[in-house]
Scaffold this motif. Structure first.
Motif, PDB file in Angstrom:
ATOM      1  N   VAL A  24      10.149  -0.709   5.301  1.00  0.00           N
ATOM      2  CA  VAL A  24       9.717   0.678   5.493  1.00  0.00           C
ATOM      3  C   VAL A  24       8.508   0.964   4.600  1.00  0.00           C
ATOM      4  O   VAL A  24       7.549   1.607   5.029  1.00  0.00           O
ATOM      5  CB  VAL A  24      10.859   1.677   5.214  1.00  0.00           C
ATOM      6  N   ARG A  25       8.521   0.462   3.385  1.00  0.00           N
ATOM      7  CA  ARG A  25       7.390   0.665   2.475  1.00  0.00           C
ATOM      8  C   ARG A  25       6.129  -0.006   3.020  1.00  0.00           C
ATOM      9  O   ARG A  25       5.037   0.568   2.965  1.00  0.00           O
ATOM     10  CB  ARG A  25       7.734   0.135   1.084  1.00  0.00           C
ATOM     11  N   ILE A  41      -0.939  -5.742   0.240  1.00  0.00           N
ATOM     12  CA  ILE A  41       0.449  -5.253   0.233  1.00  0.00           C
ATOM     13  C   ILE A  41       1.187  -5.754  -1.002  1.00  0.00           C
ATOM     14  O   ILE A  41       1.888  -4.997  -1.674  1.00  0.00           O
ATOM     15  CB  ILE A  41       1.172  -5.668   1.530  1.00  0.00           C
ATOM     16  N   GLU A  42       1.020  -7.036  -1.314  1.00  0.00           N
ATOM     17  CA  GLU A  42       1.664  -7.617  -2.504  1.00  0.00           C
ATOM     18  C   GLU A  42       1.273  -6.843  -3.756  1.00  0.00           C
ATOM     19  O   GLU A  42       2.118  -6.515  -4.582  1.00  0.00           O
ATOM     20  CB  GLU A  42       1.192  -9.061  -2.721  1.00  0.00           C
ATOM     21  N   HIS A  43      -0.017  -6.602  -3.878  1.00  0.00           N
ATOM     22  CA  HIS A  43      -0.542  -5.952  -5.080  1.00  0.00           C
ATOM     23  C   HIS A  43      -0.047  -4.508  -5.209  1.00  0.00           C
ATOM     24  O   HIS A  43       0.353  -4.080  -6.295  1.00  0.00           O
ATOM     25  CB  HIS A  43      -2.068  -5.998  -5.036  1.00  0.00           C
ATOM     26  N   ILE A  44      -0.052  -3.784  -4.107  1.00  0.00           N
ATOM     27  CA  ILE A  44       0.351  -2.374  -4.139  1.00  0.00           C
ATOM     28  C   ILE A  44       1.845  -2.236  -4.421  1.00  0.00           C
ATOM     29  O   ILE A  44       2.265  -1.440  -5.249  1.00  0.00           O
ATOM     30  CB  ILE A  44      -0.005  -1.682  -2.814  1.00  0.00           C
ATOM     31  N   LEU A  45       2.650  -3.042  -3.728  1.00  0.00           N
ATOM     32  CA  LEU A  45       4.103  -2.915  -3.842  1.00  0.00           C
ATOM     33  C   LEU A  45       4.699  -3.771  -4.955  1.00  0.00           C
ATOM     34  O   LEU A  45       5.899  -3.677  -5.225  1.00  0.00           O
ATOM     35  CB  LEU A  45       4.767  -3.263  -2.511  1.00  0.00           C
ATOM     36  N   PHE A  47       5.207  -6.972  -4.880  1.00  0.00           N
ATOM     37  CA  PHE A  47       6.115  -7.944  -4.274  1.00  0.00           C
ATOM     38  C   PHE A  47       5.534  -9.335  -4.499  1.00  0.00           C
ATOM     39  O   PHE A  47       4.328  -9.495  -4.686  1.00  0.00           O
ATOM     40  CB  PHE A  47       6.220  -7.747  -2.759  1.00  0.00           C
ATOM     41  N   THR A  48       6.402 -10.349  -4.424  1.00  0.00           N
ATOM     42  CA  THR A  48       5.918 -11.721  -4.437  1.00  0.00           C
ATOM     43  C   THR A  48       5.309 -12.038  -3.070  1.00  0.00           C
ATOM     44  O   THR A  48       5.570 -11.353  -2.080  1.00  0.00           O
ATOM     45  CB  THR A  48       7.054 -12.715  -4.715  1.00  0.00           C
ATOM     46  N   GLN A  49       4.518 -13.101  -3.023  1.00  0.00           N
ATOM     47  CA  GLN A  49       3.915 -13.514  -1.760  1.00  0.00           C
ATOM     48  C   GLN A  49       4.999 -13.886  -0.757  1.00  0.00           C
ATOM     49  O   GLN A  49       4.924 -13.545   0.418  1.00  0.00           O
ATOM     50  CB  GLN A  49       2.952 -14.684  -2.000  1.00  0.00           C
ATOM     51  N   THR A  50       6.036 -14.554  -1.222  1.00  0.00           N
ATOM     52  CA  THR A  50       7.133 -14.977  -0.347  1.00  0.00           C
ATOM     53  C   THR A  50       7.845 -13.770   0.260  1.00  0.00           C
ATOM     54  O   THR A  50       8.084 -13.730   1.476  1.00  0.00           O
ATOM     55  CB  THR A  50       8.146 -15.839  -1.136  1.00  0.00           C
ATOM     56  N   LYS A  51       8.169 -12.803  -0.558  1.00  0.00           N
ATOM     57  CA  LYS A  51       8.866 -11.616  -0.075  1.00  0.00           C
ATOM     58  C   LYS A  51       8.000 -10.855   0.928  1.00  0.00           C
ATOM     59  O   LYS A  51       8.475 -10.436   1.988  1.00  0.00           O
ATOM     60  CB  LYS A  51       9.225 -10.700  -1.252  1.00  0.00           C
ATOM     61  N   THR A  52       6.731 -10.690   0.608  1.00  0.00           N
ATOM     62  CA  THR A  52       5.826  -9.968   1.503  1.00  0.00           C
ATOM     63  C   THR A  52       5.690 -10.694   2.831  1.00  0.00           C
ATOM     64  O   THR A  52       5.793 -10.076   3.900  1.00  0.00           O
ATOM     65  CB  THR A  52       4.441  -9.801   0.839  1.00  0.00           C
ATOM     66  N   SER A  53       5.478 -11.994   2.794  1.00  0.00           N
ATOM     67  CA  SER A  53       5.332 -12.781   4.026  1.00  0.00           C
ATOM     68  C   SER A  53       6.587 -12.715   4.885  1.00  0.00           C
ATOM     69  O   SER A  53       6.504 -12.600   6.111  1.00  0.00           O
ATOM     70  CB  SER A  53       5.023 -14.240   3.695  1.00  0.00           C
ATOM     71  N   LEU A  99       7.547   6.355  -1.414  1.00  0.00           N
ATOM     72  CA  LEU A  99       6.450   6.180  -0.457  1.00  0.00           C
ATOM     73  C   LEU A  99       5.191   6.896  -0.947  1.00  0.00           C
ATOM     74  O   LEU A  99       4.077   6.380  -0.794  1.00  0.00           O
ATOM     75  CB  LEU A  99       6.845   6.690   0.928  1.00  0.00           C
ATOM     76  N   GLN A 100       5.359   8.045  -1.575  1.00  0.00           N
ATOM     77  CA  GLN A 100       4.215   8.760  -2.137  1.00  0.00           C
ATOM     78  C   GLN A 100       3.588   7.964  -3.282  1.00  0.00           C
ATOM     79  O   GLN A 100       2.371   7.886  -3.398  1.00  0.00           O
ATOM     80  CB  GLN A 100       4.630  10.152  -2.626  1.00  0.00           C
ATOM     81  N   LYS A 101       4.434   7.344  -4.113  1.00  0.00           N
ATOM     82  CA  LYS A 101       3.937   6.521  -5.225  1.00  0.00           C
ATOM     83  C   LYS A 101       3.165   5.313  -4.696  1.00  0.00           C
ATOM     84  O   LYS A 101       2.107   4.964  -5.218  1.00  0.00           O
ATOM     85  CB  LYS A 101       5.097   6.065  -6.100  1.00  0.00           C
ATOM     86  N   ASP A 102       3.690   4.673  -3.642  1.00  0.00           N
ATOM     87  CA  ASP A 102       2.990   3.535  -3.043  1.00  0.00           C
ATOM     88  C   ASP A 102       1.602   3.958  -2.562  1.00  0.00           C
ATOM     89  O   ASP A 102       0.612   3.243  -2.764  1.00  0.00           O
ATOM     90  CB  ASP A 102       3.779   2.962  -1.856  1.00  0.00           C
ATOM     91  N   GLN A 103       1.520   5.121  -1.924  1.00  0.00           N
ATOM     92  CA  GLN A 103       0.238   5.599  -1.413  1.00  0.00           C
ATOM     93  C   GLN A 103      -0.720   5.919  -2.550  1.00  0.00           C
ATOM     94  O   GLN A 103      -1.911   5.615  -2.473  1.00  0.00           O
ATOM     95  CB  GLN A 103       0.438   6.825  -0.517  1.00  0.00           C
ATOM     96  N   GLU A 104      -0.207   6.494  -3.625  1.00  0.00           N
ATOM     97  CA  GLU A 104      -1.052   6.777  -4.790  1.00  0.00           C
ATOM     98  C   GLU A 104      -1.600   5.482  -5.382  1.00  0.00           C
ATOM     99  O   GLU A 104      -2.772   5.405  -5.756  1.00  0.00           O
ATOM    100  CB  GLU A 104      -0.269   7.550  -5.845  1.00  0.00           C
ATOM    101  N   THR A 105      -0.758   4.454  -5.459  1.00  0.00           N
ATOM    102  CA  THR A 105      -1.197   3.154  -5.964  1.00  0.00           C
ATOM    103  C   THR A 105      -2.291   2.592  -5.072  1.00  0.00           C
ATOM    104  O   THR A 105      -3.310   2.087  -5.555  1.00  0.00           O
ATOM    105  CB  THR A 105      -0.010   2.174  -6.051  1.00  0.00           C
ATOM    106  N   TYR A 106      -2.098   2.694  -3.758  1.00  0.00           N
ATOM    107  CA  TYR A 106      -3.123   2.232  -2.818  1.00  0.00           C
ATOM    108  C   TYR A 106      -4.442   2.951  -3.077  1.00  0.00           C
ATOM    109  O   TYR A 106      -5.502   2.334  -3.132  1.00  0.00           O
ATOM    110  CB  TYR A 106      -2.688   2.463  -1.369  1.00  0.00           C
ATOM    111  N   GLU A 107      -4.382   4.266  -3.223  1.00  0.00           N
ATOM    112  CA  GLU A 107      -5.604   5.052  -3.399  1.00  0.00           C
ATOM    113  C   GLU A 107      -6.330   4.686  -4.687  1.00  0.00           C
ATOM    114  O   GLU A 107      -7.563   4.591  -4.706  1.00  0.00           O
ATOM    115  CB  GLU A 107      -5.285   6.544  -3.328  1.00  0.00           C
ATOM    116  N   VAL A 108      -5.593   4.455  -5.763  1.00  0.00           N
ATOM    117  CA  VAL A 108      -6.214   4.048  -7.022  1.00  0.00           C
ATOM    118  C   VAL A 108      -6.858   2.673  -6.873  1.00  0.00           C
ATOM    119  O   VAL A 108      -8.019   2.469  -7.249  1.00  0.00           O
ATOM    120  CB  VAL A 108      -5.185   4.044  -8.177  1.00  0.00           C
TER     121      VAL A 108
END
Length: 127
Positions: A24-25, A41-45, A47-53, A99-108
């Motif tokens: 969902v994230r 996606i890995e960087h924002i969330l 996550f490890t590369q394996t988990k993201t993939s 989800l709002q925090k994830d979006q803020e991280t993306y924007e930064v």
């Protein structure tokens, strides 16, 4: 293009896809920002590369996410056929704090990327 037939089989794949918080994230980032790469996606969330993939593959196999390859980069986005359904899902989750925090991280991170690009362009112009 709209989803014309919502079969039980397809519906169950969609609902399984959104039954996991990590997926969902990821979907929310794609929903809000269009195309992203695995490394974005890995960087924002964080996550490890394996988990993201693993989660991206699940979303692709369910028919919610498509991939577009440009050189060595693969860009992921929400499939046009499920945009309406995705809009509805995120209408209900609009105030979710994570989800709002994830979006803020993306924007930064995106603003930092734009700043770095600008600095490189200015530096190259000065030479």
């Amino acid at each position: 293009m709209r989803l014309k037939n919502f079969s039980l089989s397809f519906g169950s794949q969609i609902f399984k896809s959104v039954s996991d918080e990590s997926r969902v994230r990821i979907l929310h980032l794609l929903y809000r920002n269009g195309e992203l790469t695995i490394s974005d996606i890995e960087h924002i969330l964080e996550f490890t590369q394996t988990k993201t993939s693993r989660h991206i593959t699940y979303l692709k196999n369910s028919g919610m996410v498509s991939a577009r390859k440009v050189d060595q980069w693969v860009f992921y986005s929400i499939r046009e056929e499920v945009e309406e359904l995705t809009n509805r899902i995120f209408d209900f989750l609009v105030k979710d704090a994570s989800l709002q925090k994830d979006q803020e991280t993306y924007e930064v991170l995106n603003s930092n990327r734009e700043l770095a690009k600008s600095r490189l362009q200015n530096k190259n112009l000065l030479r």
